[in-house]
Design a protein around this motif. Structure first.
Motif, PDB file in Angstrom:
ATOM      1  N   LEU A 199      28.567  18.894   5.988  1.00  0.00           N
ATOM      2  CA  LEU A 199      29.436  18.737   6.863  1.00  0.00           C
ATOM      3  C   LEU A 199      29.343  17.266   7.591  1.00  0.00           C
ATOM      4  CD1 LEU A 199      28.633  22.270   9.018  1.00  0.00           C
ATOM      5  CD2 LEU A 199      30.663  21.573   7.687  1.00  0.00           C
ATOM      6  N   GLY A 200      28.199  16.552   7.549  1.00  0.00           N
ATOM      7  CA  GLY A 200      28.362  15.249   7.995  1.00  0.00           C
ATOM      8  C   GLY A 200      29.221  14.329   6.791  1.00  0.00           C
ATOM      9  N   ASP A 250      30.924  18.101  11.448  1.00  0.00           N
ATOM     10  CA  ASP A 250      29.744  18.676  12.283  1.00  0.00           C
ATOM     11  C   ASP A 250      29.931  18.280  13.646  1.00  0.00           C
ATOM     12  OD1 ASP A 250      27.299  19.434  13.048  1.00  0.00           O
ATOM     13  OD2 ASP A 250      26.087  17.782  12.369  1.00  0.00           O
ATOM     14  N   GLU A 284      19.784  24.676   6.465  1.00  0.00           N
ATOM     15  CA  GLU A 284      20.139  24.045   7.308  1.00  0.00           C
ATOM     16  C   GLU A 284      20.278  22.534   6.960  1.00  0.00           C
ATOM     17  OE1 GLU A 284      20.686  25.006  10.333  1.00  0.00           O
ATOM     18  OE2 GLU A 284      20.381  27.085  10.161  1.00  0.00           O
ATOM     19  N   ARG A 285      19.362  21.948   6.074  1.00  0.00           N
ATOM     20  CA  ARG A 285      19.603  20.642   5.833  1.00  0.00           C
ATOM     21  C   ARG A 285      20.852  20.280   4.836  1.00  0.00           C
ATOM     22  NH1 ARG A 285      14.504  17.786   2.819  1.00  0.00           N
ATOM     23  NH2 ARG A 285      13.672  18.097   5.085  1.00  0.00           N
ATOM     24  N   PHE A 299      25.989  27.189   7.802  1.00  0.00           N
ATOM     25  CA  PHE A 299      27.112  26.274   7.721  1.00  0.00           C
ATOM     26  C   PHE A 299      28.135  26.873   9.103  1.00  0.00           C
ATOM     27  CE2 PHE A 299      26.546  25.028   3.565  1.00  0.00           C
ATOM     28  CZ  PHE A 299      27.308  23.609   3.615  1.00  0.00           C
ATOM     29  N   LYS A 310      26.342  25.840  12.039  1.00  0.00           N
ATOM     30  CA  LYS A 310      26.689  24.489  12.641  1.00  0.00           C
ATOM     31  C   LYS A 310      27.952  24.398  13.134  1.00  0.00           C
ATOM     32  CE  LYS A 310      22.990  22.205  11.161  1.00  0.00           C
ATOM     33  NZ  LYS A 310      22.203  21.372  12.120  1.00  0.00           N
ATOM     34  N   ALA A 324      23.597  22.234   4.894  1.00  0.00           N
ATOM     35  CA  ALA A 324      24.838  22.363   5.830  1.00  0.00           C
ATOM     36  C   ALA A 324      24.961  21.089   6.684  1.00  0.00           C
ATOM     37  CB  ALA A 324      24.510  23.515   6.636  1.00  0.00           C
ATOM     38  N   ALA A 325      24.048  20.397   7.059  1.00  0.00           N
ATOM     39  CA  ALA A 325      24.154  19.463   7.869  1.00  0.00           C
ATOM     40  C   ALA A 325      24.657  18.050   6.942  1.00  0.00           C
ATOM     41  CB  ALA A 325      22.786  18.786   8.570  1.00  0.00           C
ATOM     42  N   ARG A 326      24.116  17.986   5.939  1.00  0.00           N
ATOM     43  CA  ARG A 326      24.428  17.079   4.945  1.00  0.00           C
ATOM     44  C   ARG A 326      25.851  16.964   4.414  1.00  0.00           C
ATOM     45  NH1 ARG A 326      24.866  16.980  -0.588  1.00  0.00           N
ATOM     46  NH2 ARG A 326      23.676  19.029  -0.910  1.00  0.00           N
TER      47      ARG A 326
END
Length: 435
Positions: free
Chosen positions: A428-429, A434, A421-422, A377, A380, A424-426
């Motif tokens: 924060l999106g 992000d 990584e997946r 996180f 990112k 955190a991206a979900r």
């Protein structure tokens, strides 16, 4: 005597003389004894019965034994019982004890019992001979153990502060219990952050201020392992060094150290933008100021009146065994009030790549998974440990704080956490954070 009687007697006498003489019957032992004692007795003639009667004829023809039994001496012998004479071959018979009357028996039944006899000491039994031990075949002794492997001494670099030394000792003890063939030597070092106590971490930037000298010792070969507080590590790893793992995590929450007489702080001293922004939402009227120093120094400054309160990590207080202070109250802040910094409460072990494979199995996998997710996180977001952004993973969910969205929580299973990584991206999106 009548004439008729005399004639009968004479006739019987004549008949007796005319009859042939029979041998005299043998006398019994009692009769012989009676004759010896009384002398020989003349036979007395008995009146004979009439010749015509059957009884008379039968008496006349009786055996000598019967005739002898009918004599007076024989009768006298039968009438006078003689004392029994015990045979010479037999022992005399003891007389029987007199019979006890029934009354005497009854009285004896109620008589007091005789005192018990003292036990008779018996001779000790003779010792038994032990059987001989069976013959055992000779067994060759086991071969000697192989010589111990040479011990490899690893140098551990650490900061020289009290908390850093305690964390390093915990790391060394943890590794020694789980690794064989290794010994450890601690190398305390002074970092830039330790020397520049007057610097503002927010203005100067705290990225790498407490790890630079330790990483240099690893790269130069002066140390083999470096021990860090995980929250001090930047998101970008240094080339040539890796994180082998982490120790089991301590309590990651924050603690408000405040004067006892105050229900709420009027002033808070902290150098962390993350803590300042979160506590400003709880204590809207409080004044915030910056403070530097180790745990003992910060508590001492609050006692001196620099501020009403400060914020410390519960993990550091536990490791230093500081749970109270005169005139101060230690109040643990829940995660919804103050989300901890990334990696707070975890101790990181850094080394060169060739040593990481040997150290990794001895370190904690649960803590590694949580810290790597939190660092994903932060990576990112492109921030460091002094960014006003906080993330904490407790094994079932992610606690997140950002000034744009405040406190947020998302459910994350352990199976999802293996792909940091997946995840955190979900999240924060969804929050549109992000960048």
């Amino acid at each position: 005597m009548k004439p008729s009687s005399r004639a009968a007697v004479a006739k019987a006498a004549a008949t007796k003389k005319a009859a042939p003489k029979k041998p005299a019957a043998k006398k019994s032992a009692p009769e012989k004894a009676a004759v010896k004692r009384n002398g020989a007795a003349k036979p007395v003639a008995r009146p004979a019965k009439k010749p015509g009667s059957a009884g008379g004829a039968k008496k006349a023809t009786s055996t000598p034994k019967k005739a002898a039994r009918g004599t007076l001496p024989a009768r006298a012998a039968r009438k006078r019982p003689e004392p029994a004479v015990a045979p010479a071959s037999k022992k005399p018979v003891a007389p029987k004890p007199p019979r006890v009357p029934k009354k005497a028996v009854a009285v004896a039944a109620h008589a007091p019992e005789a005192p018990p006899r003292p036990p008779v000491a018996r001779p000790a039994p003779r010792p038994k001979f032990k059987p001989l031990a069976p013959i055992v075949e000779f067994v060759a002794p086991p071969p000697p153990p192989p010589p111990p492997k040479p011990v490899v001494t690893l140098t551990v670099a650490t900061r020289q502060s009290a908390l850093a030394m305690v964390q390093t000792e915990l790391a060394v003890a943890h590794l020694m219990q789980r690794l064989e063939g290794f010994d450890f030597r601690i190398l305390p070092l002074v970092t830039t952050g330790d020397r520049q106590l007057e610097w503002s971490l927010e203005q100067e930037g705290g990225k790498g201020l407490f790890i630079g000298e330790l990483e240099s010792a690893l790269l130069e070969g002066r140390a083999d392992i470096a021990i860090h507080s995980a929250k001090d590590l930047p998101t970008d790893e240094t080339a040539g060094l890796v994180l082998a793992g982490f120790l089991p995590r301590e309590d990651p929450r924050d603690v408000l150290v405040i004067r006892k007489e105050l229900p709420r702080p009027n002033s808070v001293a902290t150098g962390s933008p993350r803590r300042r922004q979160q506590l400003a939402r709880q204590f809207t009227k409080a004044v915030f100021s910056e403070i530097r120093g180790n745990v003992e120094t910060r508590i001492r400054k609050i006692l001196e009146g620099v501020a009403d309160s400060t914020v410390l990590a519960q993990a550091g207080l536990n490791r230093l065994k500081i749970h109270e202070s005169p005139g101060m109250r230690f109040q643990v802040l829940p995660l919804a009030v103050s989300v901890p910094a990334v990696g707070q409460g975890a101790v990181a072990v850094q080394c060169r790549p060739e040593l990481a494979a040997k150290l990794a199995p001895a370190l904690d996998e649960v803590t590694r998974r949580a810290v790597l997710l939190e660092r994903a996180f932060l990576r990112k977001m492109g921030g460091g440990c002094h960014t006003a952004f906080a993330v904490h993973y407790d094994g079932i969910g992610v606690h997140l704080f950002h000034d744009a969205c405040g406190y947020q929580r998302f459910s994350v299973t352990p199976e999802e956490a293996v792909q940091p990584e997946r995840v955190a991206a979900r999240i924060l999106g969804e929050l549109k954070l992000d960048v």
